[in-house]
Scaffold this active site. Structure first.
Site, PDB file in Angstrom:
ATOM      1  N   CYS A 110       0.801  -1.178  -0.069  1.00 26.64           N
ATOM      2  CA  CYS A 110      -0.024  -0.012   0.058  1.00 26.64           C
ATOM      3  C   CYS A 110       0.769   1.237   0.123  1.00 26.64           C
ATOM      4  O   CYS A 110       1.838   1.223   0.691  1.00 26.64           O
ATOM      5  CB  CYS A 110      -0.749   0.140   1.265  1.00 26.64           C
ATOM      6  SG  CYS A 110      -1.845   1.628   1.465  1.00 26.64           S
ATOM      7  N   HIS A 153      -9.391  -3.533  -1.793  1.00 31.29           N
ATOM      8  CA  HIS A 153      -8.404  -3.081  -1.144  1.00 31.29           C
ATOM      9  C   HIS A 153      -8.679  -1.221  -1.125  1.00 31.29           C
ATOM     10  O   HIS A 153      -8.660  -0.744  -0.003  1.00 31.29           O
ATOM     11  CB  HIS A 153      -6.853  -3.272  -1.926  1.00 31.29           C
ATOM     12  CG  HIS A 153      -6.000  -2.354  -1.239  1.00 31.29           C
ATOM     13  ND1 HIS A 153      -4.462  -2.962  -0.489  1.00 31.29           N
ATOM     14  CD2 HIS A 153      -5.418  -1.089  -0.965  1.00 31.29           C
ATOM     15  CE1 HIS A 153      -3.751  -2.250  -0.109  1.00 31.29           C
ATOM     16  NE2 HIS A 153      -4.334  -0.792  -0.355  1.00 31.29           N
ATOM     17  N   GLU A 154      -8.935  -0.986  -2.338  1.00 29.48           N
ATOM     18  CA  GLU A 154      -9.346   0.595  -2.376  1.00 29.48           C
ATOM     19  C   GLU A 154     -10.604   0.962  -1.703  1.00 29.48           C
ATOM     20  O   GLU A 154     -10.380   1.890  -1.107  1.00 29.48           O
ATOM     21  CB  GLU A 154      -9.304   0.945  -3.829  1.00 29.48           C
ATOM     22  CG  GLU A 154      -7.854   0.776  -4.924  1.00 29.48           C
ATOM     23  CD  GLU A 154      -6.711   1.281  -3.882  1.00 29.48           C
ATOM     24  OE1 GLU A 154      -6.761   2.410  -3.454  1.00 29.48           O
ATOM     25  OE2 GLU A 154      -5.763   0.582  -4.201  1.00 29.48           O
ATOM     26  N   HIS A 157     -10.107   1.400   1.750  1.00 33.28           N
ATOM     27  CA  HIS A 157      -9.364   2.520   2.225  1.00 33.28           C
ATOM     28  C   HIS A 157     -10.578   3.589   2.534  1.00 33.28           C
ATOM     29  O   HIS A 157     -10.668   4.625   3.347  1.00 33.28           O
ATOM     30  CB  HIS A 157      -8.451   3.214   1.225  1.00 33.28           C
ATOM     31  CG  HIS A 157      -7.304   2.690   1.304  1.00 33.28           C
ATOM     32  ND1 HIS A 157      -6.489   2.906   2.310  1.00 33.28           N
ATOM     33  CD2 HIS A 157      -6.511   2.130   0.243  1.00 33.28           C
ATOM     34  CE1 HIS A 157      -5.306   2.681   1.978  1.00 33.28           C
ATOM     35  NE2 HIS A 157      -5.187   2.007   0.940  1.00 33.28           N
TER      36      HIS A 157
HETATM   37  C1  4LI Z   1       6.265  -1.268 -11.161  1.00 33.90           C
HETATM   38  C2  4LI Z   1       5.384  -0.984 -12.565  1.00 33.90           C
HETATM   39  C3  4LI Z   1       4.991  -8.820  -5.204  1.00 33.90           C
HETATM   40  C4  4LI Z   1       5.251  -8.438  -4.020  1.00 33.90           C
HETATM   41  C5  4LI Z   1       4.112  -9.011  -6.053  1.00 33.90           C
HETATM   42  C6  4LI Z   1       5.307  -2.111 -10.373  1.00 33.90           C
HETATM   43  C7  4LI Z   1       4.224  -1.096 -12.691  1.00 33.90           C
HETATM   44  C8  4LI Z   1       3.941  -7.912  -3.426  1.00 33.90           C
HETATM   45  C9  4LI Z   1       2.688  -8.431  -5.722  1.00 33.90           C
HETATM   46  C10 4LI Z   1       4.118  -2.063 -10.619  1.00 33.90           C
HETATM   47  C11 4LI Z   1       2.796  -7.830  -4.162  1.00 33.90           C
HETATM   48  C12 4LI Z   1       3.604  -1.783 -11.648  1.00 33.90           C
HETATM   49  C13 4LI Z   1       1.154  -4.478  -6.258  1.00 33.90           C
HETATM   50  C14 4LI Z   1      -0.565  -4.569  -4.524  1.00 33.90           C
HETATM   51  C15 4LI Z   1       1.137  -6.002  -4.544  1.00 33.90           C
HETATM   52  C16 4LI Z   1       4.220  -6.883  -2.365  1.00 33.90           C
HETATM   53  C17 4LI Z   1      -1.220  -1.309  -4.914  1.00 33.90           C
HETATM   54  C18 4LI Z   1       3.941  -4.061  -8.696  1.00 33.90           C
HETATM   55  C19 4LI Z   1       2.594  -1.950  -8.766  1.00 33.90           C
HETATM   56  C20 4LI Z   1       2.850  -4.703  -8.090  1.00 33.90           C
HETATM   57  C21 4LI Z   1       1.349  -2.821  -7.999  1.00 33.90           C
HETATM   58  C22 4LI Z   1      -3.349  -2.284  -4.104  1.00 33.90           C
HETATM   59  C23 4LI Z   1      -2.399  -4.405  -3.162  1.00 33.90           C
HETATM   60  C24 4LI Z   1      -2.018  -2.574  -4.862  1.00 33.90           C
HETATM   61  C25 4LI Z   1       1.504  -8.737  -6.543  1.00 33.90           C
HETATM   62  C26 4LI Z   1       4.181  -7.224   0.106  1.00 33.90           C
HETATM   63  C27 4LI Z   1       0.287  -0.063  -3.944  1.00 33.90           C
HETATM   64  N1  4LI Z   1       0.258  -3.549  -5.754  1.00 33.90           N
HETATM   65  N2  4LI Z   1       1.769  -5.495  -5.523  1.00 33.90           N
HETATM   66  N3  4LI Z   1      -0.072  -5.696  -3.911  1.00 33.90           N
HETATM   67  N4  4LI Z   1       3.268  -2.935  -9.454  1.00 33.90           N
HETATM   68  N5  4LI Z   1       2.011  -3.956  -7.267  1.00 33.90           N
HETATM   69  N6  4LI Z   1      -1.615  -3.744  -4.019  1.00 33.90           N
HETATM   70  N7  4LI Z   1       1.619  -7.268  -4.001  1.00 33.90           N
HETATM   71  N8  4LI Z   1       3.899  -7.497  -1.127  1.00 33.90           N
HETATM   72  N9  4LI Z   1      -0.203  -1.118  -4.053  1.00 33.90           N
HETATM   73  O1  4LI Z   1       3.634  -6.064  -2.033  1.00 33.90           O
HETATM   74  O2  4LI Z   1      -1.399  -0.517  -5.787  1.00 33.90           O
HETATM   75  S1  4LI Z   1      -4.305  -3.909  -3.715  1.00 33.90           S
HETATM   76 CL1  4LI Z   1       1.666  -1.715 -12.103  1.00 33.90          CL
HETATM   77 NI    NI Z   2      -3.584   1.062  -0.165  1.00 34.03          NI
END
Ligand code: 4LI
Ligand code: NI
Length: 183
Positions: A110, A153-154, A157
């Site tokens: 997050c 998740h959103e 929030h």
């Molecule tokens: C770079 C360019 C590994 C670890 C895999 C990165 C473009 C985790 C996952 C991204 C994990 C993009 C994401 C979320 C997770 C982890 C969110 C990378 C951005 C993966 C988004 C809201 C949870 C959403 C899948 C602790 C900021 N996002 N990864 N979770 N990506 N991203 N969430 N999990 N482990 N969070 O975080 O936007 S729902 Cl698109």
């Molecule tokens: Ni969040």
């Protein structure tokens, strides 16, 4: 990233207010800003330049505004294809949840939570989501897997809930029966 509210700020624990239509100029700008953050954060050059953390979802309370609005931008695996889900969701309501549960294999991150919190975040594997877009048009969509997780998740929030609230305290990697892993 400097404008993103961090965990500990009470705004992240508030119930957000409904948004009325037509949108005020201020609310239109907020919607545009929420989506722009995601777009910029997903562009490797711009992400680096502005020192951002990439995200696929961003809710208004995360920029300090307690309103029922969030941007969601889930890119296709092939970046040349159109996103799997892209919209600013306003006054969103989950009208139905699948019995089947699902969790991201790697846990959730997050933008408001700086440290990594290990564990599965069990959620509905599929949802039916009702929301209004920036034009006030009502949408009712069925989402599964990653976009369903991101929207939950959103929407959390908007109700003052953070992802780690759902992690099993005694056994963070506990698997529920019939739970599917996503990504
Ligand atoms: C770079 C360019 C590994 C670890 C895999 C990165 C473009 C985790 C996952 C991204 C994990 C993009 C994401 C979320 C997770 C982890 C969110 C990378 C951005 C993966 C988004 C809201 C949870 C959403 C899948 C602790 C900021 N996002 N990864 N979770 N990506 N991203 N969430 N999990 N482990 N969070 O975080 O936007 S729902 Cl698109
Ligand atoms: Ni969040």
């Amino acid at each position: 990233m400097k404008d993103i509210v961090r965990d500990g700020d009470p705004v992240l624990r508030q119930q957000a207010q409904n948004v009325s239509f037509p949108l005020s100029e201020e609310d239109k700008q907020l919607a545009a800003d929420l989506m722009e953050y995601l777009e910029v954060s997903q562009n490797p050059e711009l992400c680096e330049k502005y020192q951002l953390r990439a995200g696929v979802g961003l809710a208004a309370p995360q920029v300090g505004v307690s309103k029922m609005m969030a941007s969601v931008l889930v890119p296709a695996e092939d970046e040349n294809e159109k996103p799997i889900f892209k919209d600013v969701i306003i006054n969103p309501v989950i009208v139905s949840n699948s019995v089947q549960r699902g969790a991201l294999t790697e846990g959730e991150g997050c933008l408001s939570v700086d440290k990594e919190i290990p564990g599965y975040v069990p959620r509905a594997a599929r949802i039916t989501l009702k929301y209004q877009d920036v034009d006030g048009v009502e949408h009712k969509v069925r989402l599964k897997n990653y976009p369903a997780i991101v929207c939950q998740h959103e929407i959390d929030h908007l109700h003052g809930t953070l992802f780690y609230d759902h992690i099993n305290k005694d056994d963070p990697f506990h698997r529920e029966d019939d739970e599917v892993f996503i990504y």
